[in-house]
Structures are given as structure tokens and as C-alpha cells.
Design a protein around this motif. Structure first.
Motif: not given
Length: 391
Positions: A48, A50, A54, A62, A65, A67, A104, A107, A192
Motif C-alpha cells: 500500500p 499512503v 487515505n 485503506e 488505497i 499499491r 502498516q 507501507w 470494512t
């Protein structure tokens, strides 16, 4: 001596964010520029990245998000995030920041963001809450540069005044406010999971497809109405803008349930749902069905699968072209199939609305306690009793 932004106990140290980072071996760094990471570099599966869109209220959202590939991770390794880092939006709403949690780590701090690495001189969780203090947000807004759109840079953040209580009190304040955020995070995971179910359910639209039409044949996109933050009166009506939900007001402009489409901003083309009455501001559209037999829940799932973001112009302030969006051709099933899809989706909309309402209550409690704890107005032991009842 650095500026004191609000009254605080005399024994607390007054310094700057830059000094805190430098003293503890940390740093304040800009994320990669657009020339280092292009839109074509993003992939559907990978690490991911950021971006400003986000960054929520001290959390990373997320949903959707971007990638990147492993090769880009290695190439941009100096921009990777560690647990305890704080990520800022570099433009637009420059007061938004998010603490990086353990899950996270690794990331990427994406384009349009700044990374604050606190180091060992202070507790990152405490600093992240300090940065959410209303006076701190005001200072950042006041010192940001740019007429059309505010911009933040490392020099401005480095000069930001900071107060540091003894480490034991940093831990206590961060732990107390963190328990509220932990509950909010659990609720976000519930939301989510529910959204994942809806995403899977939306695929049934393609299975049950019957005919192809232009989007304008089944919905209208109407402009929201301006409502400045300074003009809002506290209430239970959610306010939606180009980046989704953004506060509340005492009365509604549109009866719910309803669908909101981002018109202006980083999230132009995004699709949001309100189970209750709501107020869409002028950076958003709201949806009016042209066919009363097509339930709103179905239309929401349909719009979520429609490539609206492909009709967002590439300018300083991104905007969704309404005419182009309504010209998109979509597949729809017959009314009976649409009703069946909506009935399956309905409980998930209700669940999300309930959990999001609880999160708003928890966030209001956190935001109310934060300045009082930072100033010493409320003692930690008294605040603990309030928080225990909430979580």
C-alpha cells in the motif's frame, strides 16, 4: 523559547517538532514526487501507498488505497513507513495526519504526503494526539502557504511549537485517548468487513445484467449546497463533501437514505452512502433515481462499480465532469433482480450506519478530552472513569 499555543503546566517542556525529531534521531521528510512514482506504476496487488485521500483522523483509511510493486518498494525504500511514524497531507486539508500502526509498517509514504519520524525523544502516540489539538491545527493552517490550495512543507512542520510533559504522563495521555481510538479501529474493521460483503454482492449485478443504458437514464446527479464549517450548528445530521463525510449539522438538505458522489477534491468520483437524512455541500453531488422501482441500495452498488473516477479532470483541484459521468454505459438487471440485491444489502447499510454513529460519539469524546488533558484542566484519573464507561 518556542511559542506556547495553549496554557500548559509549567513543568512541561516547550520546544518545536523539528527539535524533538532531531534530538531523538528522527526526521521530517517529504514523500516521493510525482516524477518518481507515476499513475501507471500502481497495481491491484502489492504494498500500500499512503496518499492524502487515505489520511483520516489519526488513522489510515485503506478503502481503495493504491499499491505498488516490490521493485518500486526497493527503489523508494527511503520513503517506507515505520510503526510510530506520523503521515501528513502535504496539500489541501493540511491538518490531517495519521499515526502508523504496527500492521502498516513497511507501507510507502506516498506522493502528496509528509512523514514525521519522532525518534526517541518523545512518545509518538502522544505527539500524534498533540497534533490533533485545535490550537495546533489552527497554527498549521495559519502558517501553510498557497492561495488556491494550502500547502505544507518540512520547514513549516519543523517550526511547529510542541509541549512535552514527562514521559509517564505522555504514556498515560496517549494510552487513555488510544483506548477510544482502539474501539474506533475495531468498529472500522466491522465496517470494512461489511463493505467487503457489499463489494461481493455488487458483482451479482453483472451476473443478473439485462440491458445496457447510459447512467443518465437511471439517475440524476444534483449539486449540493454550500455550508461553511463556521456556519454549521451542532446536530446529528451528517454533512458530506467531495471527500465523503465531513462533520455534522442540525438540519438536513436531503432526505435519506441517499447516495453522495464526490464532485471536487482528491476523492472526486467516490461514492458514499447515508442511511439517514443528510446535507451534501457544493463539492458533492447527490443522487436522484429516475425510476422509483430502482431501490437506493441497488443504485449505490451500481455506482460503486461504475468507473466515475475515470471522468475526473487532471487539474490543481480535481473535479468530476457530470455530463461525462452520466454518459457512462452501465449494465442493469430487471427490477425484480435489483430489488433482491437491495434486500440482501439492506442489513449491511444498517450495520454500518449504527457503527459509524458509535464512532462519531467516541471521536467527539476523544476530541473533547484531548485539549483538557493537554492543558492539565482534566486529571488523567478523572478522564479514565469517563473512558471506561465508553469502551
Amino acid at each position: 523559547m518556542s511559542e506556547l499555543l495553549f496554557p500548559a503546566p509549567e513543568r512541561w517542556e516547550v520546544t518545536t517538532l523539528g527539535n524533538v525529531c532531531a534530538a531523538g534521531g528522527g526526521s521530517i521528510q517529504t514523500g516521493p514526487f510525482g516524477s518518481q512514482l507515476h499513475a501507471s506504476d500502481y497495481v491491484s496487488s502489492g504494498t500500500p501507498s499512503v496518499m492524502p485521500q487515505n489520511i483520516g483522523d489519526n488513522i489510515i483509511d485503506e478503502d481503495g488505497i493504491a499499491r505498488i510493486r516490490d521493485a518500486d518498494v526497493n527503489r523508494l525504500s527511503r520513503f517506507l513507513l515505520k510503526e510510530g511514524d506520523i503521515v501528513y497531507s502535504r496539500r489541501g486539508d493540511v491538518t490531517r495526519r495519521a499515526l502508523i500502526r504496527r500492521e502498516q509498517q513497511g507501507w510507502l509514504c506516498g506522493t502528496g504526503c509528509l512523514r514525521v519520524r519522532i525518534g526517541s525523544e518523545a512518545i509518538p502516540q502522544f505527539v500524534s494526539y498533540y497534533l490533533g489539538h485545535p490550537r495546533v491545527r489552527e497554527w498549521i493552517t495559519r502558517h501553510a502557504v498557497g492561495a488556491t490550495m494550502l500547502n505544507l512543507n518540512t520547514k513549516i512542520l519543523s517550526a511547529l511549537p510542541v509541549i512535552l510533559p514527562p514521559r509517564s504522563e505522555q504514556y498515560a495521555i496517549a494510552g487513555l485517548l488510544g483506548s477510544l481510538d482502539d474501539k474506533i479501529a475495531v468498529n472500522h474493521r466491522i465496517i470494512t468487513g461489511s463493505k467487503d460483503v457489499l463489494q461481493a454482492l455488487s458483482q451479482s449485478i453483472f451476473i443478473a445484467k439485462s440491458r445496457q443504458v447510459e447512467l443518465r437514464e437511471i439517475v440524476e446527479l444534483r449539486y449540493g449546497k454550500a455550508l461553511k464549517a463556521s456556519d454549521r450548528i451542532p446536530g446529528d445530521i451528517p454533512v458530506f463533501g467531495g471527500n465523503g463525510a465531513s462533520g455534522s449539522h442540525y438540519r438536513a438538505l436531503v432526505s435519506g437514505p441517499g447516495i453522495i458522489v464526490g464532485r471536487k477534491g482528491a476523492n472526486a468520483g467516490s461514492v458514499s452512502w447515508s442511511d439517514s437524512d443528510f446535507w451534501p455541500i457544493d463539492t458533492a453531488f447527490y443522487v436522484i433515481p429516475r425510476n422509483s422501482n430502482m431501490p437506493m441500495e441497488f443504485l449505490y452498488l451500481l455506482l460503486r462499480t461504475t468507473p466515475l473516477r475515470g471522468e475526473v479532470g487532471d487539474s490543481a483541484i480535481p473535479g468530476l465532469n457530470r455530463d461525462m459521468a452520466l454518459s457512462i454505459k452501465v449494465w442493469i438487471p430487471d427490477v425484480e433482480a435489483a430489488m433482491d440485491i437491495a434486500q440482501q444489502a439492506h442489513p449491511h447499510f444498517k450495520l454500518q450506519e449504527q457503527v459509524e454513529k458509535e464512532n462519531r460519539t467516541l471521536a467527539e469524546m476523544r476530541d473533547g478530552l484531548l485539549p483538557k488533558l493537554m492543558s492539565g484542566e482534566v486529571r488523567i484519573r478523572d478522564a479514565e472513569k469517563v473512558v471506561e464507561d465508553a469502551v
